[in-house]
Design an enzyme around this catalytic site. Structure first.
Site, PDB file in Angstrom:
ATOM      1  N   HIS A   9       0.875  -1.179   0.000  1.00  0.00           N
ATOM      2  CA  HIS A   9       0.000   0.000   0.000  1.00  0.00           C
ATOM      3  C   HIS A   9       0.910   1.226   0.000  1.00  0.00           C
ATOM      4  O   HIS A   9       1.639   1.463   0.975  1.00  0.00           O
ATOM      5  CB  HIS A   9      -0.913  -0.011   1.231  1.00  0.00           C
ATOM      6  CG  HIS A   9      -2.014   1.008   1.176  1.00  0.00           C
ATOM      7  ND1 HIS A   9      -1.784   2.367   1.217  1.00  0.00           N
ATOM      8  CD2 HIS A   9      -3.369   0.862   1.092  1.00  0.00           C
ATOM      9  CE1 HIS A   9      -2.935   3.021   1.162  1.00  0.00           C
ATOM     10  NE2 HIS A   9      -3.914   2.115   1.080  1.00  0.00           N
ATOM     11  N   SER A  22      20.443   6.191 -43.922  1.00  0.00           N
ATOM     12  CA  SER A  22      21.699   5.434 -43.899  1.00  0.00           C
ATOM     13  C   SER A  22      22.107   4.994 -45.291  1.00  0.00           C
ATOM     14  O   SER A  22      23.280   4.703 -45.544  1.00  0.00           O
ATOM     15  CB  SER A  22      21.541   4.208 -42.987  1.00  0.00           C
ATOM     16  OG  SER A  22      20.549   3.334 -43.509  1.00  0.00           O
ATOM     17  N   GLU A  53       7.011  14.072 -38.512  1.00  0.00           N
ATOM     18  CA  GLU A  53       6.538  12.688 -38.464  1.00  0.00           C
ATOM     19  C   GLU A  53       6.448  12.207 -37.019  1.00  0.00           C
ATOM     20  O   GLU A  53       5.502  11.505 -36.637  1.00  0.00           O
ATOM     21  CB  GLU A  53       7.484  11.796 -39.280  1.00  0.00           C
ATOM     22  CG  GLU A  53       7.358  12.010 -40.775  1.00  0.00           C
ATOM     23  CD  GLU A  53       8.378  11.231 -41.584  1.00  0.00           C
ATOM     24  OE1 GLU A  53       8.143  11.030 -42.789  1.00  0.00           O
ATOM     25  OE2 GLU A  53       9.412  10.810 -41.025  1.00  0.00           O
ATOM     26  N   LYS A  66      18.875  12.524 -48.743  1.00  0.00           N
ATOM     27  CA  LYS A  66      17.580  12.652 -48.076  1.00  0.00           C
ATOM     28  C   LYS A  66      17.588  13.698 -46.960  1.00  0.00           C
ATOM     29  O   LYS A  66      18.464  13.722 -46.105  1.00  0.00           O
ATOM     30  CB  LYS A  66      17.175  11.298 -47.480  1.00  0.00           C
ATOM     31  CG  LYS A  66      16.973  10.210 -48.516  1.00  0.00           C
ATOM     32  CD  LYS A  66      15.587  10.263 -49.119  1.00  0.00           C
ATOM     33  CE  LYS A  66      14.602   9.597 -48.201  1.00  0.00           C
ATOM     34  NZ  LYS A  66      13.228   9.649 -48.756  1.00  0.00           N
ATOM     35  N   THR A  94      -7.712  22.186 -52.015  1.00  0.00           N
ATOM     36  CA  THR A  94      -8.809  21.466 -51.372  1.00  0.00           C
ATOM     37  C   THR A  94      -8.884  20.090 -52.019  1.00  0.00           C
ATOM     38  O   THR A  94      -8.794  19.968 -53.242  1.00  0.00           O
ATOM     39  CB  THR A  94     -10.153  22.220 -51.530  1.00  0.00           C
ATOM     40  OG1 THR A  94     -10.440  22.419 -52.907  1.00  0.00           O
ATOM     41  CG2 THR A  94     -10.083  23.583 -50.842  1.00  0.00           C
ATOM     42  N   HIS A  95      -9.019  19.059 -51.197  1.00  0.00           N
ATOM     43  CA  HIS A  95      -8.958  17.664 -51.658  1.00  0.00           C
ATOM     44  C   HIS A  95      -7.606  17.348 -52.293  1.00  0.00           C
ATOM     45  O   HIS A  95      -7.490  16.413 -53.087  1.00  0.00           O
ATOM     46  CB  HIS A  95     -10.090  17.354 -52.654  1.00  0.00           C
ATOM     47  CG  HIS A  95     -11.450  17.699 -52.148  1.00  0.00           C
ATOM     48  ND1 HIS A  95     -12.196  16.853 -51.354  1.00  0.00           N
ATOM     49  CD2 HIS A  95     -12.201  18.820 -52.309  1.00  0.00           C
ATOM     50  CE1 HIS A  95     -13.346  17.428 -51.048  1.00  0.00           C
ATOM     51  NE2 HIS A  95     -13.371  18.624 -51.606  1.00  0.00           N
TER      52      HIS A  95
END
Length: 433
Positions: free
Chosen positions: A69, A264, A276, A269, A141-142
């Site tokens: 407890h 890697s 993300e 990149k 839009t869309h």
């Protein structure tokens, strides 16, 4: 507690091992002080308690292995330090009087840190919005080109949402800033409401108007769902930045530090990893919010199904959002805004972004809307399918040119028409000169 990778020192301090015990002791001392002031315990005992009371997490852990407890283990450990005067500690209280009131202190402080983070993000958004107020880009839009706007307007939109989130979190922090010293089922059988009021005043909390054994978990659900909603706003921002950083759009880029590597395998990149990460973490916050809402319904005056859940979701949600807000502020401050690429992308649709202006001009000249819509749509599709300038194609329609002059058609392709109220919007937001 969440892994150290995402824990910043200021927020991590509130959830470190032993900090909870220190808040429990703060509550116990406040109760003892009030009782001494009311003549319910000797002042000499209070002096002894104040002088000797301290928290030893290692000893508490040893005791808890036996008693199973946490609050009893805490009390036993503290009383061992105090000695005889320790008998005046925890008089008439139940465990949740101490634990829930102490938790409110932690959540209040965590919420204040998150409000500070939100205000810093808001400031970064305001600054970059003003900088890019006139940076023209295409609205989508869309996912399809619609009409021109400015990147500053996009940032101003986010800033206004952060303002609303500040209001929501402030309300949640106020709600969680409550204490209860009302005993085993909330009847004040052994401690009077006046003691509760005085204790809460010392701690900077508001006494719950009514409680049972615990503070009701709608308060905690309010706090965690407010954090999750803020996370959803951050995910919206992160998702837009990620989309705009795609190679085939490339209108913005999140900061990329000197020496940073994106892959890697592929040295070229530069991935939007911060955004993300924010998008992924928002999923955790929403999951925790569901768990917090599940904690609201407990058996009778209380059961323990909420306790184990809160040991995870309360520190984790606070730490997660703190990290996410810091990350997004860094991204916004360092965001590379590629105005040249924005203009290049705007030009890719051959002037189709002015189709509504042509439609409205024809209607204004007395043409029926459906007929005008058909003419404009046919011209727009022909321009797009054949890679031709929409302005030229629309002028090849004799029915259109019976209603509009060449000068009038040319005027319909002036982008400034779409942007004439940008300053008005910024003034509404307090961003005007």
């Amino acid at each position: 507690m969440l892994i150290n990778r995402y824990t910043h020192p200021e927020m991590g301090q509130l959830w470190r091992e032993g900090y909870e015990y220190e808040r429990w002791l703060e509550v116990e001392l406040a109760v003892a002080e009030v009782m001494a002031e009311r003549g319910e315990i000797p002042f000499q005992a209070l002096s002894e308690i104040r002088r000797k009371a301290k928290v030893n997490p290692e000893r508490i852990a040893e005791i808890e292995k036996v008693v199973r407890h946490d609050l009893i283990a805490f009390l036993q450990g503290v009383v061992e330090e105090i000695g005889e005067a320790g008998k005046y500690l925890h008089l008439g209280l139940t465990s949740s009087d101490v634990k829930d009131t102490g938790l409110s202190l932690v959540l209040r402080d965590a919420g204040q840190l998150l409000l500070k983070d939100l205000r810093e993000l808001r400031e970064a958004l305001a600054q970059r919005a003003v900088e890019s107020k006139d940076t023209v880009m295409v609205g989508r839009t869309h996912g399809i080109h619609a009409e021109p706007l400015t990147f500053g307007l996009k940032l101003a939109l986010w800033m206004a949402e952060i303002d609303r989130q500040i209001e929501r979190l402030a309300a949640a922090v106020e709600s969680i800033g409550a204490g209860k010293i009302s005993g085993a089922v909330g009847t004040y059988a052994n401690v009077s409401p006046e003691v509760e009021e005085a204790v809460c005043a010392k701690l900077g909390l508001k006494p719950a108007l009514v409680s049972n054994q615990i503070l009701q978990r709608d308060r905690h659900a309010h706090y965690v769902t407010a954090l999750a909603l803020i996370g959803s706003t951050l995910e919206k921002m992160a998702t837009e930045i990620r989309n705009l950083q795609r190679t085939d759009i490339l209108e913005v880029e999140e900061p990329f530090a000197e020496g940073q590597k994106g892959s890697s395998a592929m040295p070229h990149k530069r991935n939007p990893i911060a955004c993300e990460q924010i998008a992924g973490m928002s999923r955790l916050l929403r999951g925790n919010a569901l768990a917090a809402m599940e904690n609201v319904a407990l058996w009778h005056e209380r059961d323990m199904t909420h306790s184990s859940v809160e040991r995870v979701i309360l520190p984790d949600s606070s730490i997660l959002l703190d990290h996410m807000l810091r990350q997004m502020t860094r991204v916004i401050k360092g965001l590379r805004i590629r105005s040249d690429q924005m203009m290049e992308n705007l030009l890719k649709t051959y002037g189709l972004t002015s189709s509504q202006r042509v439609l409205l001009a024809l209607v204004d000249k007395g043409c029926m809307r459906e007929e005008a819509y058909q003419w404009v749509q046919q011209a727009a599709f022909a321009a797009w399918d054949n890679g031709r300038d929409f302005r030229e194609v629309i002028q090849e329609n004799p029915q259109v040119m019976e209603l509009l002059t060449a000068e009038e058609v040319n005027a319909l392709f002036d982008w400034s028409y779409h942007l004439k109220h940008i300053d008005d919007i910024f003034k509404r937001l307090g961003l005007g000169n």
